[in-house]
Scaffold this motif. Structure first.
Motif, PDB file in Angstrom:
ATOM      1  N   TYR A  32     -15.829   8.352   1.271  1.00  0.00           N
ATOM      2  CA  TYR A  32     -14.996   9.117   0.327  1.00  0.00           C
ATOM      3  C   TYR A  32     -15.224  10.618   0.474  1.00  0.00           C
ATOM      4  O   TYR A  32     -16.341  11.063   0.721  1.00  0.00           O
ATOM      5  CB  TYR A  32     -15.268   8.615  -1.098  1.00  0.00           C
TER       6      TYR A  32
ATOM      7  N   SER B 134     -10.082   9.838   1.742  1.00  0.00           N
ATOM      8  CA  SER B 134     -11.112   8.951   2.291  1.00  0.00           C
ATOM      9  C   SER B 134     -10.946   8.790   3.799  1.00  0.00           C
ATOM     10  O   SER B 134      -9.943   9.222   4.391  1.00  0.00           O
ATOM     11  CB  SER B 134     -11.011   7.566   1.633  1.00  0.00           C
TER      12      SER B 134
ATOM     13  N   ALA C  68     -11.251   5.381   6.249  1.00  0.00           N
ATOM     14  CA  ALA C  68     -11.505   3.941   6.358  1.00  0.00           C
ATOM     15  C   ALA C  68     -11.725   3.634   7.839  1.00  0.00           C
ATOM     16  O   ALA C  68     -10.950   4.093   8.689  1.00  0.00           O
ATOM     17  CB  ALA C  68     -10.326   3.142   5.812  1.00  0.00           C
TER      18      ALA C  68
ATOM     19  N   TYR D 144      -4.376   9.100  -0.736  1.00  0.00           N
ATOM     20  CA  TYR D 144      -3.672   8.385  -1.809  1.00  0.00           C
ATOM     21  C   TYR D 144      -3.235   9.442  -2.809  1.00  0.00           C
ATOM     22  O   TYR D 144      -4.059  10.001  -3.526  1.00  0.00           O
ATOM     23  CB  TYR D 144      -4.605   7.378  -2.498  1.00  0.00           C
TER      24      TYR D 144
ATOM     25  N   HIS E 273      -9.438   5.928  10.249  1.00  0.00           N
ATOM     26  CA  HIS E 273      -8.388   6.882   9.905  1.00  0.00           C
ATOM     27  C   HIS E 273      -8.678   7.582   8.584  1.00  0.00           C
ATOM     28  O   HIS E 273      -9.332   7.028   7.702  1.00  0.00           O
ATOM     29  CB  HIS E 273      -7.001   6.226   9.893  1.00  0.00           C
TER      30      HIS E 273
ATOM     31  N   VAL F 225      -7.517  -1.088  -3.733  1.00  0.00           N
ATOM     32  CA  VAL F 225      -7.642   0.265  -4.278  1.00  0.00           C
ATOM     33  C   VAL F 225      -6.760   0.307  -5.523  1.00  0.00           C
ATOM     34  O   VAL F 225      -5.541   0.117  -5.442  1.00  0.00           O
ATOM     35  CB  VAL F 225      -7.197   1.336  -3.255  1.00  0.00           C
TER      36      VAL F 225
ATOM     37  N   VAL G 188     -15.843   2.473   4.397  1.00  0.00           N
ATOM     38  CA  VAL G 188     -14.958   3.454   3.779  1.00  0.00           C
ATOM     39  C   VAL G 188     -15.845   4.584   3.295  1.00  0.00           C
ATOM     40  O   VAL G 188     -16.913   4.333   2.708  1.00  0.00           O
ATOM     41  CB  VAL G 188     -14.154   2.864   2.597  1.00  0.00           C
TER      42      VAL G 188
ATOM     43  N   ASP H 222      -9.589  -7.313   5.259  1.00  0.00           N
ATOM     44  CA  ASP H 222      -9.336  -6.503   6.455  1.00  0.00           C
ATOM     45  C   ASP H 222      -9.253  -7.357   7.717  1.00  0.00           C
ATOM     46  O   ASP H 222      -8.755  -6.899   8.750  1.00  0.00           O
ATOM     47  CB  ASP H 222     -10.441  -5.449   6.627  1.00  0.00           C
TER      48      ASP H 222
ATOM     49  N   LEU I 288     -12.325   1.441  -5.787  1.00  0.00           N
ATOM     50  CA  LEU I 288     -12.239   0.305  -4.878  1.00  0.00           C
ATOM     51  C   LEU I 288     -12.819  -0.890  -5.625  1.00  0.00           C
ATOM     52  O   LEU I 288     -14.006  -0.877  -5.990  1.00  0.00           O
ATOM     53  CB  LEU I 288     -13.039   0.571  -3.600  1.00  0.00           C
TER      54      LEU I 288
ATOM     55  N   HIS J 129      -6.543  -7.293  -0.516  1.00  0.00           N
ATOM     56  CA  HIS J 129      -6.369  -7.817   0.844  1.00  0.00           C
ATOM     57  C   HIS J 129      -7.730  -8.055   1.488  1.00  0.00           C
ATOM     58  O   HIS J 129      -8.752  -7.586   0.982  1.00  0.00           O
ATOM     59  CB  HIS J 129      -5.573  -6.817   1.711  1.00  0.00           C
TER      60      HIS J 129
ATOM     61  N   HIS K 283     -10.541  -6.954  -1.318  1.00  0.00           N
ATOM     62  CA  HIS K 283     -10.746  -5.696  -2.039  1.00  0.00           C
ATOM     63  C   HIS K 283      -9.404  -5.031  -2.271  1.00  0.00           C
ATOM     64  O   HIS K 283      -8.422  -5.344  -1.587  1.00  0.00           O
ATOM     65  CB  HIS K 283     -11.685  -4.774  -1.249  1.00  0.00           C
TER      66      HIS K 283
ATOM     67  N   ARG L 269       0.855  -1.192   0.000  1.00  0.00           N
ATOM     68  CA  ARG L 269       0.000   0.000   0.000  1.00  0.00           C
ATOM     69  C   ARG L 269       0.888   1.237   0.000  1.00  0.00           C
ATOM     70  O   ARG L 269       1.990   1.222   0.540  1.00  0.00           O
ATOM     71  CB  ARG L 269      -0.935   0.000   1.213  1.00  0.00           C
TER      72      ARG L 269
ATOM     73  N   TRP M 209     -13.396   0.738  10.967  1.00  0.00           N
ATOM     74  CA  TRP M 209     -13.715  -0.650  11.309  1.00  0.00           C
ATOM     75  C   TRP M 209     -14.505  -0.690  12.614  1.00  0.00           C
ATOM     76  O   TRP M 209     -14.094  -0.123  13.632  1.00  0.00           O
ATOM     77  CB  TRP M 209     -12.435  -1.486  11.485  1.00  0.00           C
TER      78      TRP M 209
ATOM     79  N   ARG N  87      -6.583  11.142  -3.838  1.00  0.00           N
ATOM     80  CA  ARG N  87      -7.829  10.483  -3.427  1.00  0.00           C
ATOM     81  C   ARG N  87      -7.927  10.535  -1.908  1.00  0.00           C
ATOM     82  O   ARG N  87      -7.027  10.073  -1.197  1.00  0.00           O
ATOM     83  CB  ARG N  87      -7.759   9.040  -3.916  1.00  0.00           C
TER      84      ARG N  87
ATOM     85  N   TYR O 284      -3.635   0.278  -3.061  1.00  0.00           N
ATOM     86  CA  TYR O 284      -3.573  -0.670  -1.937  1.00  0.00           C
ATOM     87  C   TYR O 284      -3.935  -2.027  -2.536  1.00  0.00           C
ATOM     88  O   TYR O 284      -5.066  -2.220  -2.976  1.00  0.00           O
ATOM     89  CB  TYR O 284      -4.553  -0.248  -0.837  1.00  0.00           C
TER      90      TYR O 284
HETATM   91  O1  LIG Z   1     -10.014   3.421   0.360  1.00  0.00           O
HETATM   92  C1  LIG Z   1     -10.608   2.396   0.050  1.00  0.00           C
HETATM   93  O2  LIG Z   1     -11.470   2.374  -0.852  1.00  0.00           O
HETATM   94  C2  LIG Z   1     -10.306   1.098   0.769  1.00  0.00           C
HETATM   95  C3  LIG Z   1      -9.171   1.188   1.756  1.00  0.00           C
HETATM   96  C4  LIG Z   1      -8.849  -0.128   2.414  1.00  0.00           C
HETATM   97  O3  LIG Z   1      -9.126  -1.165   1.889  1.00  0.00           O
HETATM   98  C5  LIG Z   1      -8.237  -0.172   3.764  1.00  0.00           C
HETATM   99  O4  LIG Z   1      -7.781   0.866   4.264  1.00  0.00           O
HETATM  100  O5  LIG Z   1      -8.200  -1.266   4.352  1.00  0.00           O
END
Ligand SMILES: O=C(O)CCC(=O)C(=O)O
Ligand SMILES: [Fe+2]
Length: 218
Positions: free
Chosen positions: A145, A199, A201, A119, A115, A190, A143, A130, A158, A128, A188, A73, A203, A197, A125
């Motif tokens: 945007y 965003s 992200a 990008y 967080h 990026v 996520v 999560d 994504l 992977h 997924h 990433r 959890w 970009r 990225y």
């Molecule tokens: O920014 C995204 O669309 C996904 C980011 C992501 O997969 C992550 O931070 O685990």
């Protein structure tokens, strides 16, 4: 009537019930206008400000195993700490969803961590998950945007895959849009972006603390 009072009685452009239903039916949902334009802009201003002072290259792994790994990433991240009005409003909104999910699905989500991510052009990225089954307390990813516009040919989508690795969605990172998905189920990535970009992200986590091992750690 003041603008803020009017806003507070306007119906939401999405329904928390629809998000919960989609998580049950297919495990993910894309929600346009999850954030208002005004809140999206406030958070965009914040991440731009943080980035102008230099935020950190993201790592892979947790705690002492955290490593910066350029092959996997290349975004930069900054954890939300609720220290601003915009962050508090975002966290409050994410907490409403946490309670709705718990009320309907008994998932026992007790916490949300998130967080900002930046990008820069050329960043990506790699594919992977999560969370790995039974090995993580991250159970629901979202996520959100923050760019004010995004063109089809700017890259940075994504790409979301299903459990047999078929591509199921290519999500353009349009401002205010959010995606929610079950963390263990959807690989997924990026795709490389041509424009900066922005965003968040996040959890939702369950509490998997055992004995003296206190989880979660960052
Ligand atoms: O920014 C995204 O669309 C996904 C980011 C992501 O997969 C992550 O931070 O685990
Ligand atoms: Fe991810």
């Amino acid at each position: 009537m003041t603008a803020s009072v009017q806003n507070s009685v306007e119906p939401l452009p999405f329904s928390y019930d629809a998000i919960v239903d989609a998580l049950v039916d297919k495990g993910y949902i894309i929600v346009d206008d999850f954030l208002s334009q005004e809140l999206t802009q406030a958070l965009r201003d914040e991440v731009n400000e943080l980035n102008s002072h230099g935020i950190h290259r993201a790592g892979v792994g947790r705690g002492g195993e955290l490593q910066v790994n350029d092959d996997i990433r290349s975004d930069k991240t900054h954890w939300l700490d609720g220290s601003t009005d915009a962050q508090q409003r975002l966290l409050a909104q994410c907490d409403v969803l946490r309670n709705e999910v718990n009320r309907h699905l008994f998932m026992g989500l007790y916490d949300y961590e998130a967080h900002f991510a930046v990008y820069e052009p050329g960043s990506f990225y790699q594919k992977h998950l999560d969370a790995f089954k039974g090995r993580s307390n991250r159970v629901l990813t979202n996520v959100i945007y923050l760019n004010d516009e995004w063109h089809d040919d700017w890259g940075g989508e994504l790409a979301v895959y299903d459990e047999v690795d078929e591509l199921i969605e290519r999500v353009l990172p349009k401002g205010g849009r959010a995606i929610f998905f079950l963390s263990e189920r959807f690989p997924h990535e990026v795709l490389k972006t041509k424009k900066q970009r922005l965003s968040i992200a996040g959890w939702y986590r369950i509490n998997s603390s055992t004995g003296s091992f206190v989880d979660p750690a960052r």
